[in-house]
Design a protein around this motif. Structure first.
Motif, short mmCIF file in Angstrom:
data_model
loop_
_atom_site.label_atom_id
_atom_site.label_comp_id
_atom_site.label_asym_id
_atom_site.label_seq_id
_atom_site.Cartn_x
_atom_site.Cartn_y
_atom_site.Cartn_z
N ASP A 41 39.75 35.41 72.15
CA ASP A 41 40.38 36.51 72.88
C ASP A 41 40.81 36.36 74.18
OD1 ASP A 41 39.10 38.58 71.06
OD2 ASP A 41 37.53 38.95 72.22
N LEU A 81 43.18 49.68 77.23
CA LEU A 81 42.04 48.66 76.80
C LEU A 81 40.94 49.10 75.93
CD1 LEU A 81 41.82 46.75 80.28
CD2 LEU A 81 43.15 46.03 78.38
N LYS A 132 40.51 49.18 72.82
CA LYS A 132 40.15 48.68 71.82
C LYS A 132 39.77 47.15 72.03
CE LYS A 132 41.64 51.65 68.71
NZ LYS A 132 40.57 52.44 67.91
N HIS A 144 37.17 44.07 73.08
CA HIS A 144 36.14 43.57 72.14
C HIS A 144 34.92 43.77 73.24
CE1 HIS A 144 38.67 40.98 69.16
NE2 HIS A 144 38.48 42.46 68.85
N VAL A 163 40.19 40.91 75.16
CA VAL A 163 41.09 41.80 74.05
C VAL A 163 41.75 40.60 72.96
CG1 VAL A 163 43.20 43.09 73.87
CG2 VAL A 163 41.80 43.22 75.90
N SER A 164 41.78 41.07 71.79
CA SER A 164 42.42 39.96 70.86
C SER A 164 43.67 39.64 71.23
CB SER A 164 42.48 40.79 69.52
OG SER A 164 43.34 41.71 69.61
N ARG A 174 45.94 38.93 69.49
CA ARG A 174 47.37 39.84 68.80
C ARG A 174 47.60 41.10 69.56
NH1 ARG A 174 45.89 41.84 62.90
NH2 ARG A 174 44.42 43.23 64.49
N SER A 175 46.73 41.77 70.29
CA SER A 175 47.07 42.93 70.80
C SER A 175 47.15 42.51 72.41
CB SER A 175 46.00 44.18 70.54
OG SER A 175 44.79 43.64 71.08
N SER A 176 46.94 41.62 73.08
CA SER A 176 46.90 41.37 74.46
C SER A 176 48.17 41.58 75.16
CB SER A 176 46.27 40.08 74.75
OG SER A 176 47.18 38.91 74.22
N ALA A 203 50.92 43.29 74.23
CA ALA A 203 51.23 44.61 74.25
C ALA A 203 50.55 45.48 75.15
CB ALA A 203 51.00 45.23 72.95
N ALA A 204 48.98 45.30 75.41
CA ALA A 204 48.16 45.67 76.38
C ALA A 204 48.74 45.58 77.63
CB ALA A 204 46.81 45.50 76.01
N LYS A 236 51.78 47.46 78.78
CA LYS A 236 51.53 48.83 79.01
C LYS A 236 51.01 48.99 80.23
CE LYS A 236 51.18 50.27 74.21
NZ LYS A 236 50.18 50.82 73.14
#
Length: 698
Positions: free
Chosen positions: A533, A578, A580, A582, A664-665, A667-669, A671-672, A675
């Protein structure tokens, strides 16, 4: 700490020279029972005497500015960073942009003048008035840095306009500037014959083009238009034509003279509880031109008269001198002097002017915080050690540390809020005031309390308030409660909830707290972080260090205001972005390292931090390097446990209303992160979750 109850509100509108000197005197000899408030749009007040030298490049911006935040701290005053827009003399309220009105028993106005020309087409959009000085100085700084063969136009051929024209020509002398001084009649008519001739010679020597009998009818992005049809190019257009009062003064209902507040010999307006000084005032008993020397000489009279009217004493009159020594900068380190019609010029006069100006400014650079009261001769063992060598910090710097809690609470490092029933979480938090402004402190306390709810991915549901006010009269209690509750209701409403109850009491100092509930289907806890993460932070760190420095008079006012602005930035949008994550927490009293340790311990993982990517508040790195620490620092360093790798003390700095820290994973970090930045957060990816249990830095 207030030993005596507060009974009267003194409000100073503006940070002009008179008020600056008044605050210095007040800090050395305050009147017990008076709550002092300063309202000014910005953390500093430029000194007009040094402006031409600043424009010419002889002074830095720091040398030009009086730091009002430091000065207010020394005087024991609360400072409101905002624009005053009006006075309701009937209700005795001062209206300020973006906050509830400020009540007063006695007020003083020292807002200076403006040289804005709102009726001149294009001026507001394409030109910059020479006054107020702060905005002009900032714009000039930026223009001077990037200017290349610039063309400049100064509208207004008085002494101020000519002085600026010569200073600009000197500052840009290596960039082939074209400087034009434009006046609708003749230039420099306020000077005597000898002084005028010398000033005209200085304009010629500086290659300033003087355009007389020329009225400007329009200003556009690339220049100006004259009434005779001529178009003159200008990359930087400024207005220095005369002194104009601020528009809002006309609506105060006070007696005015040409728009300026009429005052008598005691500096009182037509409303005896309102005083006015400096350029915004008209001395009806002995009219004088607008000049800083009168503002400076008014300061001791204003100080005495404010104390008198607040304590039932006798007022004394102000008697302005008939004439004064005029010292005018001539671009290079030379100056013109005039008094009683006699004029001289030369480098020695610049040295005299520089000495006078620096002597004035050094008064505000050598302020020492008030020393703690002497302790009794005989004390219980451990009292001196418990007191420490500095005052206890406010905000989260005043909380119990992670190390102290670790040995006393059964589960001290659980989640930010407790799940009281499925889908509902609850948290409580309160803060000892780190600013004496109840409105600002309330905004900080609300955002701080909501942080625990946002950190669990919940939406705020309801709140109750817990307030401790300093000892004060019933009238001041009502005023303070109105400021707090109006502000709290506004901030909670923005978050989608409301206050449903609370409790209040009196004590030694202002303390504001809230218990908040929130709703969520799946709470985000500390326990879900996974190796790989990415760690995302949504605010810079450093508030504990900056506020500790502010208490000691060591922080720059601009850095303090920037820090406070970050504290009141809510995390509602960040929590959604944020959603999603973990694992997530908000960074508060335990500091970044301590709260990261909480995630790692709960999740059974380790972490690696990239020190270079961690965003820091303005001024925090320099203050930390100078050894400034919050009172909670040592406990936080112990509580965070061992950290391998390069050290950075700001990892252990307690934060107030800090940002979110999310795992955050990978994969999505990205993009987050994007944003978060798009919606205005100074966010960063600062590291990653690893196997094991160790926290490392690199």
């Amino acid at each position: 700490m207030n030993k005596l109850p507060l009974t009267r509100d003194l409000v100073l509108i503006g940070g002009g020279h008179t008020h600056a000197l008044l605050l210095r005197s007040w800090g050395m000899n305050p009147l017990p029972g008076v709550r002092v408030t300063v309202i000014n749009p910005g953390p500093t007040a430029p000194y007009s005497g040094m402006l031409p030298g600043f424009v010419a490049g002889h002074y830095t911006r720091d040398e030009l500015d009086i730091d009002l935040v430091k000065l207010a701290r020394f005087a024991g005053a609360r400072i409101i960073n905002g624009y005053a827009t009006g006075i309701d003399k009937g209700a005795q309220l001062i209206h300020v942009v973006g906050r509830p009105p400020v009540a007063y028993d006695v007020a003083a106005v020292d807002v200076g003048i403006t040289s804005a020309m709102p009726d001149l087409p294009g001026f507001t959009t394409h030109a910059i008035p020479a006054k107020p000085l702060g905005t002009f100085a900032s714009r000039w700084d930026a223009f001077r840095a990037q200017a290349d063969a610039p063309q400049l136009a100064i509208i207004g051929g008085g002494v101020a306009g000519a002085e600026l024209a010569i200073a600009m020509a000197h500052a840009l002398r290596d960039k082939q500037p074209t400087v034009r001084l434009i006046d609708r009649s003749r230039v420099l008519t306020a000077l005597g014959y000898k002084a005028r001739q010398k000033m005209l010679a200085a304009l010629i020597a500086s290659n300033v083009e003087v355009i007389e009998d020329a009225e400007v009818t329009e200003i556009f992005a690339e220049g100006i238009v004259l009434r005779d049809g001529r178009t003159i190019r200008s990359d930087f257009t400024t207005g220095a034509a005369g002194a104009k009062p601020h528009d809002w003064i006309a609506k105060t209902g006070l007696d005015l003279h040409d728009g300026f507040i009429t005052v008598d010999a005691n500096l009182q307006s037509s409303a005896p509880e309102i005083f006015a000084v400096g350029d915004c005032a008209h001395l009806s008993h002995d009219p004088r031109p607008k000049a800083g020397v009168y503002a400076v000489r008014e300061a001791p009279v204003l100080y005495d008269n404010l104390r008198a009217v607040l304590s039932g004493g006798t007022l004394r009159p102000y008697k302005p001198q008939r004439d004064y020594l005029k010292l005018v900068s001539l671009g290079a380190k030379s100056a013109l002097a005039e008094k009683f019609g006699t004029a001289r010029e030369g480098p020695l006069l610049w040295k005299l002017k520089d000495y006078i100006d620096r002597k004035f400014m050094i008064q505000f650079e050598t302020l020492q915080p008030m020393t703690a009261p002497k302790l009794p001769r005989t004390l219980a063992l451990g009292v001196k050690d418990a007191l420490g060598d500095k005052p206890m910090c406010g905000g989260c710097g005043a909380k119990v540390g992670r190390a102290a809690l670790q040995s006393t609470l059964p589960d001290p490092f659980g989640d930010d809020a407790a799940e009281v029933q499925p889908g509902q979480v609850m948290s409580t938090d309160h803060l000892r005031a780190l600013t004496d402004d109840p409105v600002l402190m309330t905004r900080i306390a609300v955002v701080h309390a909501l942080g625990d709810i946002w950190a669990m991915g919940a939406k705020p549901q309801a709140a109750t308030a817990s307030l401790i006010l300093p000892r004060m009269t019933a009238t001041l209690q009502e005023r303070t409660m109105a400021e707090i509750m109006t502000t709290a209701s506004e901030v909670f409403a923005k978050a989608g909830t409301k206050i449903i109850g609370g409790h209040s009491s009196l004590g030694d100092e202002l303390t504001i707290g809230f218990t908040v509930t929130g709703l969520t289907q799946t709470p985000i806890t500390l326990a879900g972080a996974k190796p790989g993460d990415k760690l995302i932070i949504t605010k810079p760190i450093g508030s504990g260090t900056i506020m500790a420095a502010e208490m000691a008079g060591k922080a720059k006012g601009a850095d303090v205001i920037s820090c406070l602005d970050l504290m009141v930035q809510d995390q509602a949008h960040a929590a959604v972005i944020l959603g999603k994550a973990h694992a997530m927490t908000d960074i508060t009293g335990f500091g970044l390292a301590g709260h990261l340790r909480g995630i790692c311990d709960a999740s059974g993982v380790g972490a690696t931090l990239d020190l270079d990517t961690i965003p820091l508040m303005d001024g925090a790195r320099e203050l930390s390097a100078a050894g400034v620490r919050s009172t909670l620092f040592e406990d936080n360093r112990t509580g965070a446990g061992p950290i391998a790798g390069p050290s950075m003390d700001l990892l252990f700095d307690p934060q107030t209303a800090g940002g979110l820290l999310a795992a955050v994973s990978a994969r999505s970090s990205v993009a987050a992160f994007k944003k978060l930045q798009e919606v205005g957060y100074n966010a960063a990816i600062i590291g990653e979750i690893t196997e094991g249990s160790e926290i490392k830095t690199r």
